[in-house]
Structure formats: C-alpha cells, structure tokens
Design a protein around this motif. Structure first.
Motif, short mmCIF file in Angstrom:
data_model
loop_
_atom_site.label_atom_id
_atom_site.label_comp_id
_atom_site.label_asym_id
_atom_site.label_seq_id
_atom_site.Cartn_x
_atom_site.Cartn_y
_atom_site.Cartn_z
N VAL A 10 24.49 -56.35 15.63
CA VAL A 10 25.22 -55.25 15.09
C VAL A 10 24.36 -54.52 14.40
O VAL A 10 23.61 -55.04 13.55
CB VAL A 10 26.55 -55.77 14.36
CG1 VAL A 10 27.08 -54.36 13.84
CG2 VAL A 10 27.35 -56.35 15.08
N ARG A 11 24.05 -53.26 14.64
CA ARG A 11 23.14 -52.31 14.07
C ARG A 11 24.03 -51.58 13.01
O ARG A 11 24.92 -50.76 13.47
CB ARG A 11 22.34 -51.38 15.06
CG ARG A 11 21.21 -51.93 15.98
CD ARG A 11 20.72 -51.14 16.86
NE ARG A 11 21.74 -50.55 18.03
CZ ARG A 11 22.07 -49.50 18.18
NH1 ARG A 11 21.27 -48.44 17.75
NH2 ARG A 11 22.80 -49.08 19.29
N ALA A 12 23.41 -51.34 11.82
CA ALA A 12 24.18 -50.65 10.90
C ALA A 12 23.35 -49.42 10.91
O ALA A 12 22.25 -49.43 10.90
CB ALA A 12 24.24 -51.28 9.58
N GLN A 13 24.03 -48.36 10.76
CA GLN A 13 23.63 -46.79 10.48
C GLN A 13 24.48 -46.11 9.36
O GLN A 13 25.78 -46.39 9.14
CB GLN A 13 23.77 -46.05 11.61
CG GLN A 13 23.00 -46.54 12.85
CD GLN A 13 23.32 -45.88 14.10
OE1 GLN A 13 24.28 -45.26 14.19
NE2 GLN A 13 22.87 -46.05 15.26
N ASP A 14 23.71 -45.49 8.33
CA ASP A 14 24.35 -44.82 7.40
C ASP A 14 24.47 -43.29 7.81
O ASP A 14 23.83 -42.89 8.38
CB ASP A 14 23.43 -44.91 6.08
CG ASP A 14 23.28 -46.44 5.38
OD1 ASP A 14 24.32 -46.97 5.59
OD2 ASP A 14 22.45 -46.66 4.84
N LEU A 15 25.59 -42.92 7.45
CA LEU A 15 26.02 -41.48 7.79
C LEU A 15 25.83 -40.73 6.59
O LEU A 15 25.85 -41.12 5.59
CB LEU A 15 27.43 -41.54 8.42
CG LEU A 15 27.69 -42.12 9.61
CD1 LEU A 15 29.35 -42.09 9.84
CD2 LEU A 15 26.95 -41.86 10.76
N ALA A 16 25.45 -39.47 7.02
CA ALA A 16 25.35 -38.48 5.86
C ALA A 16 26.45 -38.23 5.11
O ALA A 16 27.80 -38.43 5.64
CB ALA A 16 24.96 -37.14 6.40
N ASP A 17 26.40 -38.04 4.04
CA ASP A 17 27.70 -37.99 2.88
C ASP A 17 28.02 -36.25 3.09
O ASP A 17 27.32 -35.50 2.14
CB ASP A 17 27.10 -38.31 1.54
CG ASP A 17 28.40 -38.24 0.62
OD1 ASP A 17 29.43 -38.40 1.17
OD2 ASP A 17 28.27 -38.27 -0.75
N VAL A 18 29.01 -36.05 3.81
CA VAL A 18 29.65 -34.77 3.92
C VAL A 18 30.99 -34.91 3.55
O VAL A 18 31.96 -35.55 3.57
CB VAL A 18 29.62 -34.43 5.66
CG1 VAL A 18 29.91 -33.00 5.75
CG2 VAL A 18 28.18 -34.66 6.17
N PRO A 19 31.14 -33.75 2.75
CA PRO A 19 32.57 -33.43 2.06
C PRO A 19 33.59 -33.57 3.59
O PRO A 19 33.40 -32.90 4.52
CB PRO A 19 32.86 -32.11 1.63
CG PRO A 19 31.20 -31.85 1.23
CD PRO A 19 30.31 -32.47 2.28
N GLY A 20 34.85 -34.43 3.41
CA GLY A 20 35.53 -34.25 4.44
C GLY A 20 35.41 -35.34 5.34
O GLY A 20 36.49 -35.94 6.13
N LYS A 21 34.29 -36.13 5.43
CA LYS A 21 34.26 -37.32 6.10
C LYS A 21 34.84 -38.35 5.54
O LYS A 21 34.66 -38.69 4.43
CB LYS A 21 32.49 -37.50 6.31
CG LYS A 21 32.17 -36.54 7.68
CD LYS A 21 31.28 -37.59 8.30
CE LYS A 21 31.06 -36.79 9.56
NZ LYS A 21 30.31 -37.49 10.58
N ARG A 22 35.40 -39.22 6.45
CA ARG A 22 36.06 -40.53 5.72
C ARG A 22 35.37 -41.87 5.71
O ARG A 22 35.33 -42.58 5.19
CB ARG A 22 37.50 -40.77 6.88
CG ARG A 22 38.41 -39.48 6.57
CD ARG A 22 39.57 -39.83 7.50
NE ARG A 22 40.26 -41.02 7.20
CZ ARG A 22 41.49 -41.44 7.69
NH1 ARG A 22 41.84 -40.77 8.88
NH2 ARG A 22 41.97 -42.52 7.27
N TYR A 23 34.20 -41.66 6.63
CA TYR A 23 33.33 -42.97 6.91
C TYR A 23 31.79 -42.50 6.23
O TYR A 23 31.54 -41.36 6.69
CB TYR A 23 33.40 -43.37 8.36
CG TYR A 23 34.93 -43.62 8.88
CD1 TYR A 23 35.54 -44.77 8.24
CD2 TYR A 23 35.60 -42.91 9.76
CE1 TYR A 23 36.72 -45.03 8.83
CE2 TYR A 23 36.93 -43.18 10.10
CZ TYR A 23 37.39 -44.47 9.67
OH TYR A 23 38.82 -44.56 9.97
N LYS A 24 31.21 -43.57 5.80
CA LYS A 24 29.91 -43.40 5.49
C LYS A 24 28.96 -44.36 6.21
O LYS A 24 27.67 -44.29 6.03
CB LYS A 24 29.74 -43.75 3.97
CG LYS A 24 30.60 -42.88 3.13
CD LYS A 24 30.24 -42.88 1.72
CE LYS A 24 30.97 -41.88 0.80
NZ LYS A 24 30.96 -41.80 -0.29
#
Length: 114
Positions: A10-24
């Motif tokens: 399983v590869r883990a990727q961090d998502l950009a912290d964008v207002p309104g996004k539910r997942y990080k």
C-alpha cells in the motif's frame, strides 16, 4: 490523521491541505488483500474513508470495459462487423469461382496491359 500502520503493498500519499477537502491522505494498492486489511484498520480506528476502484492499465482492459461505451454495444458492434466481413469474403469467393467473371477479369487485365 493517518493510520498507525499501513499494510505492505500500500502506497501512502499526502494530499494538499485545501479548504473544503474532506481527506488528507490517499492510499493506493493493486493488491485486494492489502486493501481489505487497510479498510479493516481504518474501521477499527473509527477513521473516515472512501474507496475508489480505477481501471488497470493492461492491454486487455479495453476489451473487457471499453471507455465511454457499454460492453453490450461493443459486443454487438464486433458481431456485426464479423458477420459483414465473413459475408463479404463468401461473396468474393463465389464471384471468383464463376467462370464468366473470371473470363471478364482476365480480359480486363489484358486490356489494361495494352
């Protein structure tokens, strides 16, 4: 928050912290067992998650699930084209077996040669 541990494959990727996004965080795997284990871990920790299945990039994927077309339409098209080709080949074979047509074809080649 990310889970304490992530299964192998399983590869883990961090998502950009964008207002309104539910997942990080995004977790990607092509192993169904690893995905099931990760889902079990997330449920055990009461963490919010969603799943998404994406087509693989294999040569046979377009035959199984053509993009933006239904499989039924693809099968109907393949059968119709195959029947047309087979019918055309039988017609051409019958034409070439006809003595009159072969004689006319031979005369046409002689005229073309000059």
């Amino acid at each position: 928050r990310p889970p304490e541990s992530v299964p192998r494959h399983v590869r883990a990727q961090d998502l950009a912290d964008v207002p309104g996004k539910r997942y990080k965080h995004r977790f990607v795997t092509s192993d169904s067992r690893a995905a099931d284990e990760l889902i079990r871990l997330l449920k055990a920790n009461n963490q919010m998650f969603s799943t998404q299945i994406v087509d693989r990039d294999k040569w046979y994927t377009t035959f199984i699930a053509p993009k933006e077309k239904s499989v039924t339409w693809w099968l109907v098209s393949a059968v119709a084209i195959s029947c047309s080709v087979v019918s055309g080949l039988f017609y051409l074979k019958n034409l070439l077996d006809s003595p009159g047509f072969r004689q006319n074809l031979a005369e046409a080649f002689e005229i073309m040669k000059g």
